[in-house]
Design an enzyme around this catalytic site. Structure first.
Site, PDB file in Angstrom:
ATOM      1  N   ASP A  13       0.859  -1.164   0.000  1.00  0.00           N
ATOM      2  CA  ASP A  13       0.000   0.000   0.000  1.00  0.00           C
ATOM      3  C   ASP A  13       0.913   1.238   0.000  1.00  0.00           C
ATOM      4  O   ASP A  13       2.119   1.114   0.221  1.00  0.00           O
ATOM      5  CB  ASP A  13      -0.881  -0.042   1.256  1.00  0.00           C
ATOM      6  CG  ASP A  13      -1.670   1.222   1.457  1.00  0.00           C
ATOM      7  OD1 ASP A  13      -2.375   1.643   0.527  1.00  0.00           O
ATOM      8  OD2 ASP A  13      -1.573   1.806   2.557  1.00  0.00           O
ATOM      9  N   ASP A  15      -0.176   5.160   1.102  1.00  0.00           N
ATOM     10  CA  ASP A  15      -0.418   6.058   2.241  1.00  0.00           C
ATOM     11  C   ASP A  15      -0.433   5.292   3.554  1.00  0.00           C
ATOM     12  O   ASP A  15      -1.203   4.347   3.730  1.00  0.00           O
ATOM     13  CB  ASP A  15      -1.751   6.788   2.070  1.00  0.00           C
ATOM     14  CG  ASP A  15      -1.665   7.919   1.066  1.00  0.00           C
ATOM     15  OD1 ASP A  15      -0.540   8.350   0.737  1.00  0.00           O
ATOM     16  OD2 ASP A  15      -2.717   8.392   0.603  1.00  0.00           O
TER      17      ASP A  15
END
Length: 276
Positions: A13, A15
């Protein structure tokens, strides 16, 4: 790049995992990814569009050797799109994508937009009483994903923090997502998730982050994300790889580097030994 059983792939991922939310990638993370790329291909899978990924990762593309950037796939919109960094053009290039509107059909898609706009108007009234600014660009159609941000994607960091604090106190997004799911209860084709700290990701059923696994054939895959709880946008991908011990939860980029060094790299090294 053609993936086969012998190519380790590590998915991240963005953020909260390799960057702070909506912030630029830091030098220590660039260094960690460069080292990892010597042993594995890297995929960055996020709900954000390619334009935002490029913005956050520009320091990586500007400073890393070509051999590193060529080992990275960008997988925006939950991995339903695939991009790579073109060294010669110095920009991201699209490889594949799908259409949410085509998948749902115009009738369902238009109904979705109508319900989101009703709730956006409701939030506008609420925001005045809570002293939360409205900043514009509330609905962002990304072809394979619809992002709804009640405060607006044009919010600066101060605006975002005001919303995040109010959300923690008043459970704004919990109330909105409950109402939207209720309004669309008879529409099984649509999934609604929390997106980052201020928004919602809305997409066709099955188009969660596990979608990106279709890109990598039989390659052994690892994953690191920060939103791996039920309802989080990393949950399905985390669960898919949990049983084989190749998915990990992080709380910040610094912890992600620790996971790379102490867990993923040793596993990859052991795996590569079996190929000798």
């Amino acid at each position: 790049m053609v993936f086969d059983f012998y190519t380790p792939v590590v998915l991240f991922d963005i953020d909260g995992t390799i960057t702070e939310p909506r912030r630029l990638i830091m030098p220590f993370m660039i260094s960690a990814l460069c080292k990892l790329s010597e042993k594995a291909h890297i995929g960055l899978v996020t709900g954000s569009p390619a334009s935002l990924i490029t913005e956050q990762l520009n320091p990586l593309f500007e400073s890393a050797p070509d051999s590193v950037t060529e080992s990275i796939d960008l997988l925006p919109c939950n991995g339903t799109q695939r991009y790579y960094w073109d060294v010669d053009e110095s920009k991201v290039m699209n490889v594949s994508s799908v259409s949410m509107r085509d998948k749902l059909g115009d009738g369902i898609y238009q109904r979705l937009l109508q319900e989101v706009q009703k709730l956006q108007a409701e939030f506008a009234d609420m925001s005045a009483s809570l002293n939360i600014p409205l900043c514009g660009n509330f609905i962002d159609y990304r072809e394979s994903l619809l992002n709804w941000c009640p405060i607006g994607r044009c919010a600066n960091f101060d605006d975002r923090n005001m919303f995040i604090e109010a959300d923690a106190t008043h459970k704004i997004r919990d109330k909105l997502i409950t109402k939207l799911r209720s309004a669309l209860a008879n529409t099984q084709e649509i999934v609604i998730k929390y997106g980052g700290q201020t928004s919602f990701d809305i997409f066709p059923a099955g188009w969660d982050k596990t979608f990106c696994l279709n890109e990598f054939g039989l390659a052994p895959i690892w994953f690191v994300g920060d939103s791996c709880h039920p309802g989080g946008n990393d949950f399905e991908l985390y669960e898919e790889l949990k049983d084989v011990g190749r998915s990990f939860v992080t709380r910040r980029p610094e912890e992600t580097v620790e996971i790379i060094n102490s867990k993923i790299m040793p596993q990859i090294n052991e795996y590569l030994k079996t190929l000798d």
